[in-house]
Motif scaffolding. Structure first.
Motif, PDB file in Angstrom:
ATOM      1  N   CYS A  62       0.640  -1.536  -0.169  1.00  0.00           N
ATOM      2  CA  CYS A  62       0.103  -0.193  -0.344  1.00  0.00           C
ATOM      3  C   CYS A  62       1.046   1.355   0.181  1.00  0.00           C
ATOM      4  CB  CYS A  62      -0.939  -0.406   1.094  1.00  0.00           C
ATOM      5  SG  CYS A  62       0.086  -0.387   2.749  1.00  0.00           S
ATOM      6  N   THR A  63       0.148   2.688  -0.351  1.00  0.00           N
ATOM      7  CA  THR A  63       0.554   3.374  -0.126  1.00  0.00           C
ATOM      8  C   THR A  63       1.323   4.330   1.472  1.00  0.00           C
ATOM      9  OG1 THR A  63      -0.980   4.764  -0.875  1.00  0.00           O
ATOM     10  CG2 THR A  63       0.709   4.296  -2.443  1.00  0.00           C
ATOM     11  N   GLU A  64       1.945   5.315   1.408  1.00  0.00           N
ATOM     12  CA  GLU A  64       1.581   5.861   2.358  1.00  0.00           C
ATOM     13  C   GLU A  64       0.309   6.845   2.355  1.00  0.00           C
ATOM     14  OE1 GLU A  64       3.747   6.328   5.192  1.00  0.00           O
ATOM     15  OE2 GLU A  64       4.908   4.876   4.842  1.00  0.00           O
ATOM     16  N   PHE A  79       3.435   3.152  12.822  1.00  0.00           N
ATOM     17  CA  PHE A  79       3.287   2.140  13.505  1.00  0.00           C
ATOM     18  C   PHE A  79       2.815   1.111  12.322  1.00  0.00           C
ATOM     19  CE2 PHE A  79       0.165  -1.747  15.174  1.00  0.00           C
ATOM     20  CZ  PHE A  79       0.910  -2.001  15.596  1.00  0.00           C
ATOM     21  N   TRP A  80       1.214   2.066  11.733  1.00  0.00           N
ATOM     22  CA  TRP A  80       0.651   0.635  10.782  1.00  0.00           C
ATOM     23  C   TRP A  80       1.927   0.692   9.078  1.00  0.00           C
ATOM     24  CZ3 TRP A  80      -2.160  -3.263  11.260  1.00  0.00           C
ATOM     25  CH2 TRP A  80      -2.818  -3.454  12.009  1.00  0.00           C
ATOM     26  N   ARG A 104       4.550  -1.374   5.184  1.00  0.00           N
ATOM     27  CA  ARG A 104       5.467  -1.555   4.362  1.00  0.00           C
ATOM     28  C   ARG A 104       7.081  -1.345   5.193  1.00  0.00           C
ATOM     29  NH1 ARG A 104       5.833   3.479   2.260  1.00  0.00           N
ATOM     30  NH2 ARG A 104       5.705   2.736  -0.023  1.00  0.00           N
ATOM     31  N   GLY A 105       6.899  -1.718   6.174  1.00  0.00           N
ATOM     32  CA  GLY A 105       8.306  -2.315   6.731  1.00  0.00           C
ATOM     33  C   GLY A 105       9.292  -0.357   6.790  1.00  0.00           C
ATOM     34  N   THR A 106       8.463   0.458   6.960  1.00  0.00           N
ATOM     35  CA  THR A 106       9.118   1.352   7.059  1.00  0.00           C
ATOM     36  C   THR A 106      10.146   1.384   8.884  1.00  0.00           C
ATOM     37  OG1 THR A 106       7.492   2.846   7.766  1.00  0.00           O
ATOM     38  CG2 THR A 106       8.071   2.971   5.226  1.00  0.00           C
ATOM     39  N   SER A 107      10.943   2.269   9.121  1.00  0.00           N
ATOM     40  CA  SER A 107      11.390   2.080  10.492  1.00  0.00           C
ATOM     41  C   SER A 107      11.391   3.646  11.781  1.00  0.00           C
ATOM     42  CB  SER A 107      12.444   1.752  10.710  1.00  0.00           C
ATOM     43  OG  SER A 107      13.844   2.984  10.147  1.00  0.00           O
ATOM     44  N   ARG A 108      10.009   4.596  11.181  1.00  0.00           N
ATOM     45  CA  ARG A 108       9.528   5.556  11.991  1.00  0.00           C
ATOM     46  C   ARG A 108       9.047   5.323  13.056  1.00  0.00           C
ATOM     47  NH1 ARG A 108       7.336   6.770   6.907  1.00  0.00           N
ATOM     48  NH2 ARG A 108       5.027   6.722   8.222  1.00  0.00           N
ATOM     49  N   PHE A 109       8.587   4.010  13.620  1.00  0.00           N
ATOM     50  CA  PHE A 109       7.789   4.108  14.875  1.00  0.00           C
ATOM     51  C   PHE A 109       9.209   4.130  15.783  1.00  0.00           C
ATOM     52  CE2 PHE A 109       4.966   1.623  17.686  1.00  0.00           C
ATOM     53  CZ  PHE A 109       4.457   2.298  18.313  1.00  0.00           C
ATOM     54  N   ARG A 110       7.914   4.830  17.016  1.00  0.00           N
ATOM     55  CA  ARG A 110       8.760   4.857  17.967  1.00  0.00           C
ATOM     56  C   ARG A 110       7.618   4.975  18.920  1.00  0.00           C
ATOM     57  NH1 ARG A 110      11.988   4.202  15.330  1.00  0.00           N
ATOM     58  NH2 ARG A 110      14.260   5.615  14.756  1.00  0.00           N
ATOM     59  N   GLY A 111       7.524   3.578  19.864  1.00  0.00           N
ATOM     60  CA  GLY A 111       6.410   3.615  20.722  1.00  0.00           C
ATOM     61  C   GLY A 111       6.217   1.951  21.794  1.00  0.00           C
TER      62      GLY A 111
END
Ligand code: HEM
Length: 142
Positions: free
Chosen positions: A16-18, A59-60, A65-72
């Motif tokens: 999917c897209t952002e 998170f999603w 998508r396998g990105t790494s921005r989530f910090r939680g």
């Protein structure tokens, strides 16, 4: 990727897209905030909605998508919420599936719904272990 018969896939930008993730998060919360049981929980614990949306999009995006921005730290944040029940998790999942069903992306729907069920199940199991150590565990998955 076979678009007619989605299969569970490792996180990948092709899923999917952002923009789709942003739509999913905003559309889900539009429903959840109106829900008579879930709404008051969110309104009572989320003070900065823009920051929460960014957090949920990250998170999603990580999960799909396998990105790494989530910090939680979803686990302690949910354990800290009073009064969660299997019924509330069921409502959450129902609204989430309803929202993914409004998107024209069966691959996103299949992967997001599968992840939500399994993550929800783990959150709920840990919640019970922490809060009700003497009760028999009840899962969300049959
Ligand atoms: C009964 C069902 C649920 C309720 C009432 C609920 C409620 C909440 C609330 C109030 C927060 C904000 C907590 C805070 O910032 O202190 C939150 C955060 C979050 N929720 Fe849920 N949630 C539920 C189920 C789920 C499920 C099934 C998922 C995943 C599939 C999920 C994923 C998250 C994530 C990723 C965060 C951000 C955690 C962080 O900032 O570290 N939630 N939830």
């Amino acid at each position: 990727m076979n678009m007619s018969q989605p299969e569970f896939a490792a996180p990948h930008p092709d899923i999917c897209t952002e923009e789709e993730i942003s739509w999913l998060v905003h559309a889900f919360y539009a429903k959840a905030r109106k829900d008579p049981k879930l709404g008051p929980i969110f309104e009572g614990h989320v003070s900065d909605w823009d920051a929460h949306f960014v957090q949920m999009i990250n998170f999603w995006s990580m999960k799909l998508r396998g990105t790494s921005r989530f910090r939680g730290a979803p686990m302690p944040k949910h354990v800290a919420l009073p009064g969660l029940t299997a019924e509330l998790f069921g409502r959450w999942l129902h609204l989430f599936r309803e929202t993914t069903g409004e998107m024209e992306n069966p691959v996103l729907k299949f992967n997001a719904d599968t992840l939500a069920l399994h993550i929800g199940d783990r959150l709920w199991l840990r919640y019970q272990m922490e809060r009700y150590p003497d009760r028999e565990l009840v899962g969300l998955i049959e």
